[in-house]
Design an enzyme around this catalytic site. Structure first.
Site, PDB file in Angstrom:
ATOM      1  N   LYS A 114       0.826  -1.220   0.000  1.00 17.71           N
ATOM      2  CA  LYS A 114       0.000   0.000   0.000  1.00 17.71           C
ATOM      3  C   LYS A 114       0.858   1.267   0.000  1.00 17.71           C
ATOM      4  O   LYS A 114       0.477   2.269  -0.597  1.00 17.71           O
ATOM      5  CB  LYS A 114      -0.957   0.005   1.191  1.00 17.71           C
ATOM      6  CG  LYS A 114      -2.075  -1.008   1.026  1.00 17.71           C
ATOM      7  CD  LYS A 114      -3.296  -0.715   1.862  1.00 17.71           C
ATOM      8  CE  LYS A 114      -4.416  -1.646   1.442  1.00 17.71           C
ATOM      9  NZ  LYS A 114      -5.617  -1.542   2.218  1.00 17.71           N
ATOM     10  N   LYS A 206      -4.982  -9.253  -6.654  1.00 12.50           N
ATOM     11  CA  LYS A 206      -6.173  -9.365  -5.810  1.00 12.50           C
ATOM     12  C   LYS A 206      -7.272  -8.404  -6.277  1.00 12.50           C
ATOM     13  O   LYS A 206      -6.968  -7.263  -6.639  1.00 12.50           O
ATOM     14  CB  LYS A 206      -5.761  -9.017  -4.370  1.00 12.50           C
ATOM     15  CG  LYS A 206      -6.782  -9.342  -3.307  1.00 12.50           C
ATOM     16  CD  LYS A 206      -6.311  -8.869  -1.943  1.00 12.50           C
ATOM     17  CE  LYS A 206      -6.587  -7.386  -1.733  1.00 12.50           C
ATOM     18  NZ  LYS A 206      -6.938  -6.997  -0.369  1.00 12.50           N
ATOM     19  N   LYS A 209     -10.697  -2.801  -3.704  1.00 14.78           N
ATOM     20  CA  LYS A 209     -11.533  -1.594  -3.783  1.00 14.78           C
ATOM     21  C   LYS A 209     -10.796  -0.471  -4.502  1.00 14.78           C
ATOM     22  O   LYS A 209     -11.403   0.371  -5.135  1.00 14.78           O
ATOM     23  CB  LYS A 209     -11.833  -1.071  -2.381  1.00 14.78           C
ATOM     24  CG  LYS A 209     -12.613  -2.011  -1.497  1.00 14.78           C
ATOM     25  CD  LYS A 209     -13.031  -1.236  -0.239  1.00 14.78           C
ATOM     26  CE  LYS A 209     -13.451  -2.148   0.867  1.00 14.78           C
ATOM     27  NZ  LYS A 209     -12.409  -2.395   1.854  1.00 14.78           N
TER      28      LYS A 209
HETATM   29  N1  AQP Z   1      -9.946 -10.063  -3.179  1.00 12.96           N
HETATM   30  C1  AQP Z   1     -10.351 -10.565  -2.011  1.00 12.96           C
HETATM   31  N2  AQP Z   1     -10.652 -11.876  -1.894  1.00 12.96           N
HETATM   32  C2  AQP Z   1     -11.089 -12.398  -0.710  1.00 12.96           C
HETATM   33  N3  AQP Z   1     -11.236 -11.654   0.408  1.00 12.96           N
HETATM   34  C3  AQP Z   1     -10.941 -10.341   0.332  1.00 12.96           C
HETATM   35  N4  AQP Z   1     -10.988  -9.351   1.236  1.00 12.96           N
HETATM   36  C4  AQP Z   1     -10.589  -8.194   0.653  1.00 12.96           C
HETATM   37  N5  AQP Z   1     -10.277  -8.403  -0.630  1.00 12.96           N
HETATM   38  C5  AQP Z   1     -10.486  -9.724  -0.870  1.00 12.96           C
HETATM   39  C6  AQP Z   1     -11.426  -9.531   2.613  1.00 12.96           C
HETATM   40  O1  AQP Z   1     -12.479  -8.620   2.859  1.00 12.96           O
HETATM   41  C7  AQP Z   1     -12.434  -8.228   4.237  1.00 12.96           C
HETATM   42  C8  AQP Z   1     -12.519  -6.755   4.323  1.00 12.96           C
HETATM   43  O2  AQP Z   1     -11.381  -6.171   3.704  1.00 12.96           O
HETATM   44  P1  AQP Z   1     -11.018  -4.678   4.046  1.00 12.96           P
HETATM   45  O3  AQP Z   1     -12.023  -3.778   3.502  1.00 12.96           O
HETATM   46  O4  AQP Z   1     -10.863  -4.511   5.483  1.00 12.96           O
HETATM   47  O5  AQP Z   1      -9.596  -4.401   3.462  1.00 12.96           O
HETATM   48  P2  AQP Z   1      -8.726  -4.908   2.291  1.00 12.96           P
HETATM   49  O6  AQP Z   1      -8.320  -6.316   2.502  1.00 12.96           O
HETATM   50  O7  AQP Z   1      -7.598  -3.948   2.183  1.00 12.96           O
HETATM   51  O8  AQP Z   1      -9.725  -4.799   1.070  1.00 12.96           O
HETATM   52  P3  AQP Z   1      -9.558  -4.271  -0.371  1.00 12.96           P
HETATM   53  O9  AQP Z   1     -10.882  -4.398  -0.982  1.00 12.96           O
HETATM   54  O10 AQP Z   1      -8.441  -4.927  -1.091  1.00 12.96           O
HETATM   55  O11 AQP Z   1      -9.249  -2.745  -0.224  1.00 12.96           O
HETATM   56  P4  AQP Z   1      -8.001  -1.893  -0.707  1.00 12.96           P
HETATM   57  O12 AQP Z   1      -8.140  -1.762  -2.167  1.00 12.96           O
HETATM   58  O13 AQP Z   1      -8.188  -0.607   0.016  1.00 12.96           O
HETATM   59  O14 AQP Z   1      -6.769  -2.651  -0.305  1.00 12.96           O
HETATM   60  C9  AQP Z   1     -11.127  -8.794   4.806  1.00 12.96           C
HETATM   61  O15 AQP Z   1     -11.413  -9.944   5.564  1.00 12.96           O
HETATM   62  C10 AQP Z   1     -10.330  -9.149   3.594  1.00 12.96           C
HETATM   63  O16 AQP Z   1      -9.460 -10.252   3.830  1.00 12.96           O
END
Ligand code: AQP
Length: 343
Positions: A114, A206, A209
């Site tokens: 990040k 992955k 968001k």
């Molecule tokens: N691609 C994914 N596959 C399976 N699980 C996922 N999670 C996130 N992306 C995937 C799971 O969703 C929960 C919430 O995630 P989060 O919002 O707390 O943060 P994150 O993991 O940083 O999610 P993003 O969507 O990838 O956001 P950005 O783009 O900001 O990094 C967690 O349990 C996570 O494991």
């Protein structure tokens, strides 16, 4: 010491809640309601570790809350709240900052991804994110944490922090009547065919968001047309689908789409391949569109309706926060006594 089983997990209100969040985490949140007491948190303090727009943040907090409820989480039977309304999370994070080691945090791969190349300019909050996450879980002395695969390393850090706290303060913990350990070592629950949903544009990345391309993900708020367009445009390779699992080796995009189909239909990947193996992607994608629209369409519609009802959503969060605080406050009081604060 035996700990009562308690589930805790959180989702960041950073916009674009997607299929990965749903299959990797929220689906399991829903399932666990039948067997456990559950606390589900909109982790808004994590959402300010990177630049954000305050007006958008408040909308995102409501949207994640609406998504929880639209997906089937019952905020009356379980606890749904936003992190910043329970000050004990930040209080315990400070104590944990003094327990965790810099070397441990330096190993966290999500920070490296990040922060990217501009690491000197990343916020201290982003670096410290896993310590706050440990506090989120342990302020409730939660024992089980449903998460996607990407959170595995952070969960291991939470266990290390709990263990070190229990060791460092062992005498004081015993003297205050808490037996051998004050914190449980929380167990990650990472299961199913879609623990890591990948981008629809690149099967090695992955689904996220923050991906600049909206075509990389299916958002929970997408309507049927958007879902159909994104699935049809999803990257594939020229080979037909294999009939058995080994045939998916080195085919990340095919693996991802089969995993998504399996998770949405409640089947295994083997079963999906037995049904679609040998066929063209176009046929498989058409079935995937039907399935995704049937599963996600009603959730998206309900989410939109609920997100617009600010009075209802805000009352859910206020009520949940009061109930969360009632658990967190005595735990935090005990931590203060254990570390030797006068209170
Ligand atoms: N691609 C994914 N596959 C399976 N699980 C996922 N999670 C996130 N992306 C995937 C799971 O969703 C929960 C919430 O995630 P989060 O919002 O707390 O943060 P994150 O993991 O940083 O999610 P993003 O969507 O990838 O956001 P950005 O783009 O900001 O990094 C967690 O349990 C996570 O494991």
């Amino acid at each position: 010491m035996a700990f009562k089983e308690l589930v805790f997990s959180g989702v960041q209100p950073t916009g674009n809640l997607h299929l990965g969040n749903y299959l990797g985490a929220i689906v399991k949140f829903v399932e666990l309601q039948d067997s456990h007491d559950c606390i589900y948190c909109v982790v808004d303090m994590h959402a300010i570790t990177q630049a954000h727009d305050p007006n958008q943040l408040i909308a995102n907090i409501r949207e994640v809350t609406a998504a929880f409820i639209a997906c089937g989480i019952d905020p009356k039977k379980h606890i749904v709240f936003n992190q910043s309304q329970v000050a004990e999370h930040a209080e315990l994070a400070w104590v944990f900052n003094c327990v965790a080691r810099i070397g441990w945090l330096n190993r966290m791969t999500q920070f490296k991804e990040k922060a990217g190349k501009d690491r000197e300019n990343a916020s201290i909050g982003l670096y410290d994110y896993p310590v706050l996450m440990a506090a989120d879980i342990l302020v409730y002395r939660a024992t089980h944490v449903p998460v996607g695969e990407d959170q595995k390393q952070h969960l291991e850090l939470s266990r290390d922090i709990a263990q070190k706290f229990n060791n460092d303060f062992a005498e004081s913990i015993a003297a205050h009547g808490f037996g051998e350990g004050f914190f449980p070592l929380p167990e990650p629950l990472i299961q199913g065919p879609a623990t890591r949903v990948m981008s629809l544009r690149d099967g090695t990345k992955k689904m996220s968001k923050s991906d600049a391309s909206d075509y990389s993900r299916i958002n929970l708020s997408d309507d049927a047309d958007a879902i159909a367009q994104k699935v049809r445009k999803a990257k594939t390779d020229p080979e037909p689908l294999p009939s058995e699992l080994p045939g998916l080796d080195k085919r990340p995009e095919a693996t991802n789409l089969v995993g998504i189909y399996a998770a949405l239909s409640g089947a295994t990947k083997d079963q999906v391949l037995a049904e679609f193996g040998g066929g063209q992607f176009s046929q498989f994608k058409a079935s995937l569109v039907d399935l995704a629209v049937a599963k996600l369409g009603p959730i998206g519609a309900e989410m939109k309706k609920l997100s617009a009802d600010h009075a209802y959503i805000d009352s859910v969060l206020r009520d949940g926060s009061a109930r969360a605080r009632a658990i967190a406050a005595p735990n935090m009081k005990a931590v203060k006594e254990i570390v030797g604060f006068l209170s």
